[in-house]
Design a protein around this motif. Structure first.
Motif, PDB file in Angstrom:
ATOM      1  N   ALA A 146     -52.848  53.708 -55.400  1.00 33.83           N
ATOM      2  CA  ALA A 146     -52.504  53.196 -56.733  1.00 33.83           C
ATOM      3  C   ALA A 146     -53.666  53.496 -57.672  1.00 33.83           C
ATOM      4  O   ALA A 146     -54.820  53.193 -57.360  1.00 33.83           O
ATOM      5  N   GLY A 147     -53.371  54.126 -58.797  1.00 29.58           N
ATOM      6  CA  GLY A 147     -54.385  54.445 -59.795  1.00 29.58           C
ATOM      7  C   GLY A 147     -53.873  54.128 -61.187  1.00 29.58           C
ATOM      8  O   GLY A 147     -52.809  53.505 -61.347  1.00 29.58           O
ATOM      9  N   THR A 148     -54.631  54.566 -62.173  1.00 33.21           N
ATOM     10  CA  THR A 148     -54.209  54.269 -63.555  1.00 33.21           C
ATOM     11  C   THR A 148     -52.906  54.990 -63.899  1.00 33.21           C
ATOM     12  O   THR A 148     -52.170  54.560 -64.781  1.00 33.21           O
ATOM     13  N   GLY A 149     -52.615  56.088 -63.202  1.00 32.60           N
ATOM     14  CA  GLY A 149     -51.369  56.813 -63.458  1.00 32.60           C
ATOM     15  C   GLY A 149     -50.171  56.290 -62.699  1.00 32.60           C
ATOM     16  O   GLY A 149     -49.094  56.885 -62.768  1.00 32.60           O
ATOM     17  N   GLY A 150     -50.357  55.223 -61.936  1.00 31.67           N
ATOM     18  CA  GLY A 150     -49.250  54.673 -61.160  1.00 31.67           C
ATOM     19  C   GLY A 150     -49.493  54.810 -59.674  1.00 31.67           C
ATOM     20  O   GLY A 150     -50.621  55.028 -59.245  1.00 31.67           O
ATOM     21  N   GLU A 151     -48.420  54.640 -58.912  1.00 26.99           N
ATOM     22  CA  GLU A 151     -48.538  54.664 -57.464  1.00 26.99           C
ATOM     23  C   GLU A 151     -47.972  55.955 -56.895  1.00 26.99           C
ATOM     24  O   GLU A 151     -47.075  56.553 -57.483  1.00 26.99           O
ATOM     25  N   ARG A 152     -48.528  56.383 -55.760  1.00 24.95           N
ATOM     26  CA  ARG A 152     -47.962  57.526 -55.060  1.00 24.95           C
ATOM     27  C   ARG A 152     -48.256  57.383 -53.569  1.00 24.95           C
ATOM     28  O   ARG A 152     -49.073  56.548 -53.172  1.00 24.95           O
ATOM     29  N   THR A 153     -47.555  58.196 -52.796  1.00 28.27           N
ATOM     30  CA  THR A 153     -47.809  58.189 -51.361  1.00 28.27           C
ATOM     31  C   THR A 153     -48.174  59.597 -50.913  1.00 28.27           C
ATOM     32  O   THR A 153     -47.851  60.587 -51.589  1.00 28.27           O
ATOM     33  N   LEU A 154     -48.873  59.640 -49.787  1.00 31.02           N
ATOM     34  CA  LEU A 154     -49.341  60.913 -49.252  1.00 31.02           C
ATOM     35  C   LEU A 154     -49.295  60.773 -47.719  1.00 31.02           C
ATOM     36  O   LEU A 154     -49.723  59.749 -47.194  1.00 31.02           O
ATOM     37  N   PRO A 155     -48.783  61.799 -47.025  1.00 31.33           N
ATOM     38  CA  PRO A 155     -48.922  61.727 -45.564  1.00 31.33           C
ATOM     39  C   PRO A 155     -50.407  61.652 -45.200  1.00 31.33           C
ATOM     40  O   PRO A 155     -51.223  62.345 -45.827  1.00 31.33           O
ATOM     41  N   LEU A 156     -50.740  60.825 -44.198  1.00 28.92           N
ATOM     42  CA  LEU A 156     -52.151  60.709 -43.806  1.00 28.92           C
ATOM     43  C   LEU A 156     -52.740  62.074 -43.459  1.00 28.92           C
ATOM     44  O   LEU A 156     -53.892  62.364 -43.763  1.00 28.92           O
ATOM     45  N   ALA A 157     -51.909  62.927 -42.847  1.00 28.43           N
ATOM     46  CA  ALA A 157     -52.384  64.257 -42.446  1.00 28.43           C
ATOM     47  C   ALA A 157     -52.840  65.072 -43.664  1.00 28.43           C
ATOM     48  O   ALA A 157     -53.727  65.927 -43.549  1.00 28.43           O
ATOM     49  N   ASP A 158     -52.244  64.827 -44.827  1.00 26.22           N
ATOM     50  CA  ASP A 158     -52.680  65.516 -46.058  1.00 26.22           C
ATOM     51  C   ASP A 158     -53.821  64.774 -46.746  1.00 26.22           C
ATOM     52  O   ASP A 158     -54.623  65.372 -47.475  1.00 26.22           O
ATOM     53  N   PHE A 159     -53.866  63.449 -46.529  1.00 26.40           N
ATOM     54  CA  PHE A 159     -54.908  62.625 -47.146  1.00 26.40           C
ATOM     55  C   PHE A 159     -56.280  62.972 -46.564  1.00 26.40           C
ATOM     56  O   PHE A 159     -57.266  63.078 -47.294  1.00 26.40           O
ATOM     57  N   LEU A 160     -56.343  63.160 -45.259  1.00 26.74           N
ATOM     58  CA  LEU A 160     -57.622  63.480 -44.595  1.00 26.74           C
ATOM     59  C   LEU A 160     -57.899  64.975 -44.763  1.00 26.74           C
ATOM     60  O   LEU A 160     -57.156  65.812 -44.274  1.00 26.74           O
ATOM     61  N   GLN A 161     -58.976  65.307 -45.456  1.00 20.89           N
ATOM     62  CA  GLN A 161     -59.198  66.712 -45.811  1.00 20.89           C
ATOM     63  C   GLN A 161     -60.514  67.276 -45.288  1.00 20.89           C
ATOM     64  O   GLN A 161     -60.872  68.406 -45.618  1.00 20.89           O
ATOM     65  N   GLY A 162     -61.235  66.499 -44.497  1.00 21.75           N
ATOM     66  CA  GLY A 162     -62.512  66.983 -43.963  1.00 21.75           C
ATOM     67  C   GLY A 162     -63.525  65.866 -44.015  1.00 21.75           C
ATOM     68  O   GLY A 162     -63.216  64.773 -44.503  1.00 21.75           O
ATOM     69  N   PRO A 163     -64.735  66.106 -43.507  1.00 20.99           N
ATOM     70  CA  PRO A 163     -65.740  65.038 -43.468  1.00 20.99           C
ATOM     71  C   PRO A 163     -66.004  64.457 -44.859  1.00 20.99           C
ATOM     72  O   PRO A 163     -66.448  65.176 -45.760  1.00 20.99           O
ATOM     73  N   GLY A 164     -65.697  63.178 -45.054  1.00 22.26           N
ATOM     74  CA  GLY A 164     -65.944  62.515 -46.328  1.00 22.26           C
ATOM     75  C   GLY A 164     -64.998  62.919 -47.453  1.00 22.26           C
ATOM     76  O   GLY A 164     -65.173  62.476 -48.588  1.00 22.26           O
ATOM     77  N   ARG A 165     -64.022  63.757 -47.153  1.00 23.85           N
ATOM     78  CA  ARG A 165     -63.120  64.235 -48.209  1.00 23.85           C
ATOM     79  C   ARG A 165     -61.685  63.764 -47.965  1.00 23.85           C
ATOM     80  O   ARG A 165     -61.162  63.901 -46.864  1.00 23.85           O
ATOM     81  N   THR A 166     -61.086  63.222 -49.032  1.00 26.84           N
ATOM     82  CA  THR A 166     -59.693  62.778 -48.931  1.00 26.84           C
ATOM     83  C   THR A 166     -58.917  63.219 -50.166  1.00 26.84           C
ATOM     84  O   THR A 166     -59.502  63.721 -51.131  1.00 26.84           O
ATOM     85  N   GLY A 167     -57.622  63.004 -50.132  1.00 26.53           N
ATOM     86  CA  GLY A 167     -56.766  63.319 -51.271  1.00 26.53           C
ATOM     87  C   GLY A 167     -56.743  62.226 -52.325  1.00 26.53           C
ATOM     88  O   GLY A 167     -55.922  62.266 -53.247  1.00 26.53           O
TER      89      GLY A 167
END
Lengths: 290, 171
Positions: free
Chosen positions: A136-157
């Motif tokens: 949830a952010g200022t632009g509203g809510e969204r969902t993301l598969p966890l597999a896409d959210f995790l993008q590398g060490p310390g990096r997320t979507g």
């Protein structure tokens, strides 16, 4: 450097603060990673946005075949939840090896995922469960598969103004069981050398209807193992099939050598722990050792 | 500096402080309130030596910011004895010789207190699992486990329960 400290009481207020300060701000929940990173000089937030006064983000709900875990849910709450203890063993096994009581009493699901350590203990089982991350952010809510959210060490979507409000997944199908096995150098307060999560669903004839495997700390991010899963689906889970699953998984991972273990040892662990986790799942479904 | 006013309960007393946002609870307890029973050790949330209770839960005070405890109740090792009487955990640690160098003991006892408050009759495996978050470099774990088990027995005894009910017992 003087840090500004904010204690928002709603998701909207927290997101607005994060949007206002951008990359110089950091959310803080339990603080068990962030405060240490600040002390080590790895992070220098100019603003801290404390999320703990936002009500309602620490709920665990199981309804309509869906599991929803609020982003501020503490690891101890997962560990002690009656449904998870009875029906989702791997989630309990993952939560109960995160630090000691002192870390699990305050550390949150959202923090564990947003910190995006390749060794995060919750990532493998949540990947196995095909979990969805709710942002949830200022632009509203969204969902993301966890597999896409995790993008590398310390990096997320996650965008800087977004909070991880929840993670959700479907209740596993009938005749399923899960297992998580963590290998560290000591029994507690340890970062995973390798972690393996598995889910097995058995058909009426005892063959494997579905198998899902994810491995943590054996690549820049926790990984599902589709090559292993496709070999197991429809197969009889013989010792030979489990050993083959271990060999495929060991070949598919991309471990590092670091202070905790060599790449070769991590690969060895994957080869051993994948069959062990699968065997434990089968045992939990059938009540007997295969 | 950018200090913020806050108040919290420390060992049952309302305390006010002016706190820089990056300061740890550990630092606040030791430097502002002189509560040096809580020890500084790894400062990485690894060893559990700095354990205190926040609203009854064991936490590492090194990885907790002071401001995160605004309005909360913090209990340290100094808050366990009452009217000159040691808490049963403190007495049991002495009686069982559970203390070697002593440095981890405040954290060990606070961790054990959180366990016994939640689980008055733990078996040995439960005690060991609970204490796993606090490291003793002297490795005298057996006597520590024995002391916690003995304290649990004493705290379940009718005499202690009656004292607690009368409000004269330990925390």
């Amino acid at each position: 450097m003087a840090i500004e400290y904010f204690e928002p009481t709603s998701v909207a207020e927290a997101a607005a603060l994060a949007a206002r300060f951008g990359a110089s701000a950091s959310f803080i929940a339990g603080g068990t990673d962030l405060v240490i990173q600040m002390r080590r000089g790895l992070r220098h937030p100019a603003q801290l946005i404390d999320l703990q006064r936002i009500a309602g983000l620490d709920a665990i709900a199981i309804a309509g075949g869906q599991i929803r875990i609020g982003g501020l849910t503490r690891h101890r709450a997962i560990e002690r939840h009656p449904y998870f203890r009875a029906s989702l063993h791997a989630l309990v096994e993952s939560a109960e090896v995160i630090g000691g009581f002192q870390v699990r009493n305050v550390g949150t699901v959202g923090g564990n995922l947003c910190n995006a350590s390749p060794a995060a203990d919750l990532s493998p089982i949540l990947l196995v469960l095909d979990a969805t991350v709710h942002l949830a952010g200022t632009g509203g809510e969204r969902t993301l598969p966890l597999a896409d959210f995790l993008q590398g060490p310390g990096r997320t979507g996650r965008a800087p103004d977004e909070l991880l409000t929840a993670v959700s997944c479907a209740v596993p199908p009938p005749a399923s069981a899960t297992a998580f096995i963590k290998q560290g150098r000591r029994a507690a307060m340890e970062i995973s050398v390798v972690g393996v999560a598995a889910l097995v669903t058995l058909a009426a004839d005892g063959r494997c209807l579905d198998a899902r495997i994810a491995v943590g700390a054996a690549a820049p991010q926790a990984l599902r193992m589709p090559a292993v899963e496709s070999v197991l689906r429809g197969a009889a889970l013989s010792e030979a099939a489990l050993a083959e699953a271990g060999r495929i998984a060991a070949a598919a991972c991309a471990p590092l050598s670091d202070v905790r273990a060599s790449a070769a040892y991590r690969r060895h662990l994957v080869r051993v722990l994948v069959p062990r986790a699968l065997r434990r799942c089968v045992q939990r479904v059938t009540g007997v050792t295969p | 500096m950018n200090k913020q006013p806050m108040s919290l309960l420390i060992n049952g007393e309302t305390c006010a402080a002016e706190v820089e946002p990056g300061r740890s609870l550990l630092d606040l307890l030791r430097e502002d309130f002189g509560l040096t029973g809580t020890k500084v050790n790894c400062l990485e949330a690894e060893c559990g030596v700095c354990t205190v209770l926040v609203d009854g839960m064991a936490v590492n005070s090194c990885s907790t910011l002071a401001l995160q405890c605004r309005g909360k109740s913090v209990t340290t090792i100094e808050g366990l004895s009452r009217d000159g009487h040691l808490h049963p955990l403190q007495a049991a640690f002495i009686e069982h010789g559970a203390v070697q160098c002593g440095y981890c003991i405040p954290g060990m006892i606070m961790n054990a207190k959180a366990l016994l408050d939640e689980e008055p009759d733990p078996d040995e495996a439960t005690i060991r699992a609970a204490l796993a978050g606090t490291l003793c470099r002297c490795t005298g774990y057996q006597k520590i486990v024995d002391a916690v088990a003995a304290a649990a027995r004493q705290m379940r005894a009718p005499a202690h329960q009656a004292k607690m009910a009368a409000g004269a017992g330990g925390a």
